[in-house]
Design a protein around this motif. Structure first.
Motif, mmCIF file in Angstrom:
data_model
loop_
_atom_site.group_PDB
_atom_site.id
_atom_site.type_symbol
_atom_site.label_atom_id
_atom_site.label_comp_id
_atom_site.label_asym_id
_atom_site.label_seq_id
_atom_site.Cartn_x
_atom_site.Cartn_y
_atom_site.Cartn_z
ATOM 1 N N LYS A 119 25.693 51.049 34.018
ATOM 2 C CA LYS A 119 26.079 49.680 34.398
ATOM 3 C C LYS A 119 25.959 48.706 33.238
ATOM 4 C CE LYS A 119 21.736 48.354 36.728
ATOM 5 N NZ LYS A 119 21.205 47.445 35.711
ATOM 6 N N ALA A 120 25.120 49.036 32.229
ATOM 7 C CA ALA A 120 24.981 48.148 31.071
ATOM 8 C C ALA A 120 26.244 48.145 30.216
ATOM 9 C CB ALA A 120 23.782 48.565 30.224
ATOM 10 N N GLN A 121 26.947 49.284 30.171
ATOM 11 C CA GLN A 121 28.172 49.366 29.367
ATOM 12 C C GLN A 121 29.374 49.054 30.247
ATOM 13 O OE1 GLN A 121 26.811 53.341 27.280
ATOM 14 N NE2 GLN A 121 28.451 52.399 26.073
ATOM 15 N N LYS A 122 29.789 47.802 30.193
ATOM 16 C CA LYS A 122 30.905 47.369 31.033
ATOM 17 C C LYS A 122 32.195 48.053 30.585
ATOM 18 C CE LYS A 122 27.699 44.448 32.368
ATOM 19 N NZ LYS A 122 26.289 44.768 32.124
ATOM 20 N N ASN A 123 33.012 48.456 31.568
ATOM 21 C CA ASN A 123 34.268 49.112 31.209
ATOM 22 C C ASN A 123 35.375 48.072 31.026
ATOM 23 O OD1 ASN A 123 35.327 48.505 33.807
ATOM 24 N ND2 ASN A 123 34.526 50.433 34.650
ATOM 25 N N ALA A 124 36.558 48.558 30.638
ATOM 26 C CA ALA A 124 37.651 47.640 30.279
ATOM 27 C C ALA A 124 38.032 46.727 31.439
ATOM 28 C CB ALA A 124 38.859 48.444 29.806
ATOM 29 N N LYS A 125 38.053 47.276 32.647
ATOM 30 C CA LYS A 125 38.406 46.466 33.818
ATOM 31 C C LYS A 125 37.375 45.369 34.050
ATOM 32 C CE LYS A 125 39.291 46.881 38.811
ATOM 33 N NZ LYS A 125 39.343 47.812 39.973
ATOM 34 N N GLU A 126 36.103 45.710 33.959
ATOM 35 C CA GLU A 126 35.039 44.721 34.154
ATOM 36 C C GLU A 126 35.095 43.638 33.089
ATOM 37 O OE1 GLU A 126 31.608 47.529 36.264
ATOM 38 O OE2 GLU A 126 31.885 47.572 34.079
ATOM 39 N N ILE A 127 35.382 44.023 31.848
ATOM 40 C CA ILE A 127 35.412 43.059 30.746
ATOM 41 C C ILE A 127 36.528 42.035 30.957
ATOM 42 C CG2 ILE A 127 35.889 42.818 28.278
ATOM 43 C CD1 ILE A 127 34.362 45.525 27.944
ATOM 44 N N VAL A 128 37.673 42.484 31.441
ATOM 45 C CA VAL A 128 38.762 41.543 31.747
ATOM 46 C C VAL A 128 38.300 40.530 32.786
ATOM 47 C CG1 VAL A 128 41.044 41.336 32.822
ATOM 48 C CG2 VAL A 128 40.625 43.110 31.099
ATOM 49 N N HIS A 129 37.638 41.005 33.826
ATOM 50 C CA HIS A 129 37.134 40.098 34.864
ATOM 51 C C HIS A 129 36.082 39.145 34.297
ATOM 52 C CE1 HIS A 129 39.280 41.630 38.261
ATOM 53 N NE2 HIS A 129 38.792 42.854 38.158
ATOM 54 N N ILE A 130 35.179 39.662 33.474
ATOM 55 C CA ILE A 130 34.122 38.812 32.914
ATOM 56 C C ILE A 130 34.721 37.681 32.087
ATOM 57 C CG2 ILE A 130 32.219 38.768 31.257
ATOM 58 C CD1 ILE A 130 31.555 41.644 32.226
ATOM 59 N N ARG A 131 35.734 37.984 31.282
ATOM 60 C CA ARG A 131 36.378 36.925 30.481
ATOM 61 C C ARG A 131 36.961 35.845 31.396
ATOM 62 N NH1 ARG A 131 38.921 41.447 27.069
ATOM 63 N NH2 ARG A 131 37.533 41.640 25.261
ATOM 64 N N HIS A 132 37.533 36.262 32.522
ATOM 65 C CA HIS A 132 38.101 35.281 33.443
ATOM 66 C C HIS A 132 36.986 34.444 34.081
ATOM 67 C CE1 HIS A 132 40.460 34.276 37.323
ATOM 68 N NE2 HIS A 132 40.767 33.402 36.379
ATOM 69 N N ALA A 133 35.885 35.099 34.446
ATOM 70 C CA ALA A 133 34.755 34.346 35.007
ATOM 71 C C ALA A 133 34.246 33.316 34.014
ATOM 72 C CB ALA A 133 33.638 35.317 35.401
ATOM 73 N N GLY A 181 26.100 30.986 36.778
ATOM 74 C CA GLY A 181 26.754 31.184 38.060
ATOM 75 C C GLY A 181 26.988 32.650 38.364
ATOM 76 N N GLN A 182 26.973 32.974 39.649
ATOM 77 C CA GLN A 182 27.368 34.289 40.129
ATOM 78 C C GLN A 182 28.773 34.161 40.720
ATOM 79 O OE1 GLN A 182 25.947 37.021 39.631
ATOM 80 N NE2 GLN A 182 23.715 36.869 39.708
ATOM 81 N N TYR A 183 29.711 34.869 40.114
ATOM 82 C CA TYR A 183 31.086 34.931 40.605
ATOM 83 C C TYR A 183 31.381 36.384 40.989
ATOM 84 C CZ TYR A 183 31.543 30.457 38.102
ATOM 85 O OH TYR A 183 31.373 29.168 37.648
ATOM 86 N N LEU A 184 32.339 36.578 41.865
ATOM 87 C CA LEU A 184 32.709 37.940 42.237
ATOM 88 C C LEU A 184 33.164 38.752 41.032
ATOM 89 C CD1 LEU A 184 34.651 37.314 45.576
ATOM 90 C CD2 LEU A 184 32.372 38.314 45.322
ATOM 91 N N ASP A 185 33.591 38.059 39.969
ATOM 92 C CA ASP A 185 34.083 38.747 38.779
ATOM 93 C C ASP A 185 33.199 38.529 37.557
ATOM 94 O OD1 ASP A 185 34.787 36.087 38.769
ATOM 95 O OD2 ASP A 185 36.882 36.400 38.221
ATOM 96 N N GLY A 186 31.935 38.183 37.754
ATOM 97 C CA GLY A 186 31.058 38.084 36.595
ATOM 98 C C GLY A 186 29.847 37.202 36.837
#
Length: 599
Positions: free
Chosen positions: A303-317, A403-408
């Motif tokens: 879980k510490a190594q975010k994958n490409a899909k998660e990283i896209v969401h995190i940038r949006h958050a 903040g806690q968002y559904l995407d980050g």
């Protein structure tokens, strides 16, 4: 009868100690999941001592009581322990004994030390047992003393559990389960017990709200070669969610049945159990520790190594969070300039309201720290209705929020001037900024321990004889805990295993400087480990700065900054302006454009 004061509670504890033949009692800040933040039901240390900081250890004998906490909380603890007859032990200060040493001095050989085994990790228990055995002291972990007098103890939380939708989750839970199951086999185990709440939430793509600010739920999990046993209050789950879990091989079991189920599954001595000694309660794991495989939960690394899909969401958050901060700061400055009287409490309300207007916002990721002048010198200060400062006069306001968002999950600290600030304010601010920028520009080998990066940030402060008493960076979850392992950037963790920096990790970059009684400065961005290049000497990582919010240039002493540091800041502000402009309008956009002008 309700026991109201701290001295009354300590006396009630001592009576229970005497009844159980205990000469000392240890109270860790922990629950059966070894969580950093606790449900109120498990806030035993706070109940007994009155100290509300998130880290601390209380020890009580028949004649003495002492509380250990680190430098982040010394001032807070001194205030909250007034009149409690509990001695503050400044953890890490010169000449201050550790808790084991202190207890050994207090007791005689043959006496018994008690501790709640459900709030004690395997690693802590093994260390204590060895230390006390050397001093000929006995340790008991099978008693719970507070139930006898904590009559108004809050019940266990009952918040509903919900699915982290597949459009946000980095992988389906079936794939995550397969990953962890394979890691379990690779370690030579046929069973794996997980008690850490964020690991379980990540593994099953489930979220809850049993713990303030952390979207997790109370549970344990036992992974076998063909089943996943989730120990949870199933009333928290809808019938639809239960069916989905069943389809993925998840069997629901009563929350309190983890010990009995574990015993059933391990009757065969040939079956080996994998447990994380830092994240598993001693009372649960004790029968198996001599034969268990003690190692980091594999899910910690995954879980510490975010994958490409998660990283896209995190940038949006981060873009949404940055837009919320633009709206907050624009409104905040307008109201101050109009002569409105604002307090530290107002900062918390305004910043939370701005985030709540953003899509997919769930909650703050921790209690907002808004500290003006001297309060900013307390790294974990929190304004309360009974104790807060008005933003009057001149000085620095430190705001640490997230903040806690559904995407980050976000975590950011900014410092802004109130009124006219001094050259001393600007010098401190600029040195901390240089420290943050230094680390932001770092390039380092893959698998470099995080502790080795800490000096990069501290160097500009060390060159002026300055320092700060906390780590420079902590891992951050993906719509999970704002503090997440295993990596960290802190020389205090030097030599600690599993802190290597790997691609995809998200970590905070937050050096600080605190002048007790005067002001505090901390500047924090979240950064992502990205591949930089591959040479004949190996693979190297660099940081991508994720956080998007202007750094207040009104606080900078430009004479202290190098050309490279100015270029980094101007480049950062250009990116902030470009990426946030589509999300803001009106006064928020005007504020953004003004605060991102090149220096």
């Amino acid at each position: 009868m309700k026991i109201v004061t701290v001295p009354e509670r300590i006396q009630a504890l001592r009576e229970q100690m005497q009844a159980h033949g205990l000469s000392a009692w240890l109270v860790y800040t922990a629950d059966p999941h070894l969580s950093e933040y606790l449900p109120e039901h498990w806030s035993q240390r706070e109940y007994l001592s009155g100290f509300s900081g998130s880290a601390g250890l209380l020890a009580v004998t028949q004649n003495e009581a002492a509380l250990w906490t680190d430098s982040r909380y010394w001032v807070q603890a001194e205030a909250q322990l007034q009149g409690a007859d509990i001695r503050l032990m400044k953890l890490g200060a010169k000449g201050v004994p550790g808790v084991e040493e202190w207890i050994i001095r207090q007791l005689s050989p043959g006496e018994v030390v008690g501790v709640n085994g459900m709030a004690l990790s395997v690693a802590q228990a093994l260390q204590l047992e060895q230390r006390f055995a050397e001093a000929e002291l006995e340790m008991r972990v099978d008693v719970e003393l507070l139930d006898a007098f904590w009559v108004d103890r809050p019940p266990l939380p009952q918040a509903p559990i919900y699915e982290h939708e597949e459009r946000f989750a980095g992988l389906p839970r079936s794939e995550k389960i397969a990953q962890v199951r394979q890691a379990m086999r690779d370690a030579g185990a046929q069973r794996h017990l997980i008690s850490s709440l964020d690991d379980i939430a990540w593994l099953l793509n489930l979220r809850g709200s049993d713990v303030d600010y952390n979207p997790v739920f109370l549970s344990h999990l036992l992974l076998t070669e063909d089943r996943v046993y989730l120990f949870v209050d199933e009333q928290k789950l809808s019938s639809e969610l239960k069916e989905l879990l069943l389809q993925d091989g998840v069997v629901l079991m009563p929350y309190e049945s983890v010990q009995s189920t574990l015993a059933e599954h391990l009757q065969d001595a040939s079956l080996s159990l994998l447990i994380d000694p830092a994240r598993t309660a001693w009372a649960i794991a004790k029968p198996y520790t001599e034969v268990a495989i003690l190692a980091l939960n594999p899910s910690q690394r995954f879980k510490a190594q975010k994958n490409a899909k998660e990283i896209v969401h995190i940038r949006h958050a981060m873009e949404k969070d940055g837009a919320a901060l633009c709206e907050f700061f624009a409104e905040f400055e307008r109201r101050l300039q109009s002569g409105e009287k604002l307090s530290e409490l107002d900062v918390d309300k305004l910043i939370t309201a701005a985030r709540a207007r953003q899509p997919d916002f769930i909650s703050p990721s921790f209690a907002t720290i808004a500290g003006f002048n001297a309060n900013g010198a307390l790294p974990h200060y929190r304004a309360l209705p009974e104790s807060y400062a008005m933003l009057e006069g001149e000085g620095l306001l430190l705001i640490d929020s997230g903040g806690q968002y559904l995407d980050g999950t976000t975590d950011i600290t900014r410092v802004v001037p109130i009124g006219t600030i001094t050259a001393a304010h600007k010098k401190d601010f600029t040195l901390v900024l240089k420290a943050m920028v230094n680390l932001s520009m770092a390039v380092f080998p893959v698998n470099e321990p995080g502790a080795n990066l800490d000096a990069i940030a501290r160097l500009p402060l060390w060159q002026h004889g300055l320092d700060f008493g906390h780590g420079t960076g902590h891992g951050v979850g993906y719509f999970l805990n704002v503090h997440e392992g295993p990596q960290s950037i802190s020389h205090y963790g030097y030599g600690r295993p599993n802190t290597e920096m790997k691609e995809g990790m998200v970590t905070s970059n937050e050096p600080g400087l605190y002048r007790t009684g005067q002001w505090g400065v901390r500047i924090e961005n979240l950064v992502l480990n990205q591949m930089a290049f591959n040479t004949e000497f190996g693979e190297f990582l660099r940081f991508e700065t994720l956080t998007l919010c202007p750094i207040d240039t009104r606080c900078i002493d430009l004479s202290l900054m190098t050309e490279a540091e100015r270029a980094w800041l101007n480049g950062y502000h250009a990116e902030v302006r470009e990426r946030l402009s589509p999300y803001v309008a009106g006064e928020a956009k005007e504020w953004l454009l003004k605060r991102t002008k090149a220096i």
